[in-house]
Design a protein around this motif. Structure first.
Motif, short mmCIF file in Angstrom:
data_model
loop_
_atom_site.label_atom_id
_atom_site.label_comp_id
_atom_site.label_asym_id
_atom_site.label_seq_id
_atom_site.Cartn_x
_atom_site.Cartn_y
_atom_site.Cartn_z
N GLN A 2 -4.33 16.64 8.87
CA GLN A 2 -3.39 15.62 8.45
C GLN A 2 -2.39 16.23 7.49
OE1 GLN A 2 -6.21 12.78 6.95
NE2 GLN A 2 -6.11 11.65 8.86
N VAL A 3 -1.15 15.77 7.62
CA VAL A 3 -0.08 16.18 6.73
C VAL A 3 0.55 14.92 6.16
CG1 VAL A 3 2.13 17.39 6.57
CG2 VAL A 3 0.35 18.24 8.13
N PHE A 4 0.73 14.88 4.85
CA PHE A 4 1.26 13.69 4.18
C PHE A 4 2.53 14.06 3.43
CE2 PHE A 4 -3.35 13.50 4.30
CZ PHE A 4 -3.53 12.36 5.06
N ASP A 5 3.51 13.18 3.52
CA ASP A 5 4.77 13.37 2.82
C ASP A 5 5.01 12.12 1.98
OD1 ASP A 5 7.35 14.14 2.06
OD2 ASP A 5 8.23 13.20 3.82
N LYS A 10 3.98 10.47 -5.46
CA LYS A 10 2.94 11.10 -4.66
C LYS A 10 1.65 10.28 -4.56
CE LYS A 10 1.48 13.87 -8.60
NZ LYS A 10 1.25 15.18 -9.13
N SER A 11 1.61 9.13 -5.20
CA SER A 11 0.38 8.33 -5.25
C SER A 11 -0.12 7.92 -3.88
CB SER A 11 0.59 7.09 -6.11
OG SER A 11 0.91 7.44 -7.43
N ALA A 12 0.74 7.41 -3.03
CA ALA A 12 0.31 6.97 -1.70
C ALA A 12 -0.18 8.14 -0.86
CB ALA A 12 1.44 6.24 -0.98
N ALA A 13 0.54 9.26 -0.89
CA ALA A 13 0.13 10.43 -0.12
C ALA A 13 -1.24 10.92 -0.57
CB ALA A 13 1.16 11.54 -0.26
N GLN A 14 -1.48 10.95 -1.87
CA GLN A 14 -2.77 11.39 -2.38
C GLN A 14 -3.88 10.40 -2.03
OE1 GLN A 14 -1.75 11.96 -6.52
NE2 GLN A 14 -1.45 14.16 -6.21
N PHE A 15 -3.59 9.11 -2.12
CA PHE A 15 -4.58 8.09 -1.78
C PHE A 15 -4.99 8.21 -0.32
CE2 PHE A 15 -6.06 3.94 -0.49
CZ PHE A 15 -6.86 3.53 -1.55
N VAL A 16 -4.01 8.31 0.56
CA VAL A 16 -4.30 8.42 1.99
C VAL A 16 -5.04 9.72 2.29
CG1 VAL A 16 -3.28 8.51 4.31
CG2 VAL A 16 -2.39 6.92 2.62
N ARG A 17 -4.61 10.81 1.68
CA ARG A 17 -5.28 12.11 1.86
C ARG A 17 -6.76 12.01 1.46
NH1 ARG A 17 -3.86 15.94 -2.65
NH2 ARG A 17 -5.44 14.62 -3.61
N LEU A 59 1.33 3.03 -9.35
CA LEU A 59 0.96 3.71 -8.10
C LEU A 59 1.97 3.48 -6.99
CD1 LEU A 59 -2.87 2.96 -7.83
CD2 LEU A 59 -1.76 5.07 -8.58
N SER A 60 2.86 2.54 -7.13
CA SER A 60 3.77 2.15 -6.07
C SER A 60 4.57 3.33 -5.52
CB SER A 60 4.74 1.08 -6.59
OG SER A 60 5.58 0.66 -5.57
N SER A 61 4.34 3.65 -4.27
CA SER A 61 5.06 4.71 -3.56
C SER A 61 4.75 4.53 -2.09
CB SER A 61 4.63 6.10 -4.05
OG SER A 61 3.27 6.34 -3.79
N GLY A 62 5.19 5.46 -1.27
CA GLY A 62 4.92 5.40 0.16
C GLY A 62 4.57 6.77 0.69
N THR A 63 4.16 6.82 1.95
CA THR A 63 3.85 8.10 2.56
C THR A 63 4.06 8.03 4.07
OG1 THR A 63 2.23 9.89 2.71
CG2 THR A 63 1.37 7.68 2.93
N THR A 64 4.35 9.16 4.62
CA THR A 64 4.35 9.35 6.06
C THR A 64 3.18 10.26 6.35
OG1 THR A 64 6.74 9.18 6.18
CG2 THR A 64 5.65 10.25 8.03
N ALA A 65 2.38 9.96 7.35
CA ALA A 65 1.21 10.77 7.66
C ALA A 65 1.26 11.20 9.12
CB ALA A 65 -0.06 10.00 7.40
N LEU A 66 1.09 12.47 9.33
CA LEU A 66 0.96 13.03 10.68
C LEU A 66 -0.50 13.36 10.87
CD1 LEU A 66 2.08 14.25 13.31
CD2 LEU A 66 2.33 16.38 12.05
N THR A 67 -1.13 12.79 11.89
CA THR A 67 -2.56 12.97 12.11
C THR A 67 -2.80 13.54 13.49
OG1 THR A 67 -3.04 11.10 10.68
CG2 THR A 67 -4.78 11.80 12.16
N ALA A 68 -3.57 14.62 13.55
CA ALA A 68 -4.00 15.20 14.82
C ALA A 68 -5.50 15.34 14.77
CB ALA A 68 -3.35 16.57 15.03
#
Length: 73
Positions: A2-5, A10-17, A59-68
């Motif tokens: 997974q790659v997060f942007d 960075k809060s959302a990207a870290q949470f999802v990661r 924490l308010s932010s967003g992320t794009t996640a690429l999942t393979a």
């Protein structure tokens, strides 16, 4: 893999990661119904992060996640 942007922080990207991989592999339908599992997992993580943001507005932010997901060899 997974790659997060993160955007807006960075809060959302870290949470999802930190949480998405576990939610995917712990789903009862994994790995037999991947499309359903990934969709359901993203929706669950989105809701969890939204709840976190409602209690801690910094924490308010967003992320794009690429999942393979690669199974077997």
């Amino acid at each position: 893999m997974q790659v997060f942007d993160g955007h807006g922080g960075k809060s959302a990207a870290q949470f999802v990661r930190d949480h998405l991989p576990r939610v995917i592999v712990e789903d009862a339908d994994f790995p037999l119904e991947l499309e359903k599992v990934v969709t359901r997992s993203f929706l669950e993580i989105d809701a969890e992060f939204a709840r976190s943001c409602s209690t801690e507005s910094s924490l308010s932010s967003g992320t794009t996640a690429l999942t393979a997901i690669i199974l077997g060899r």
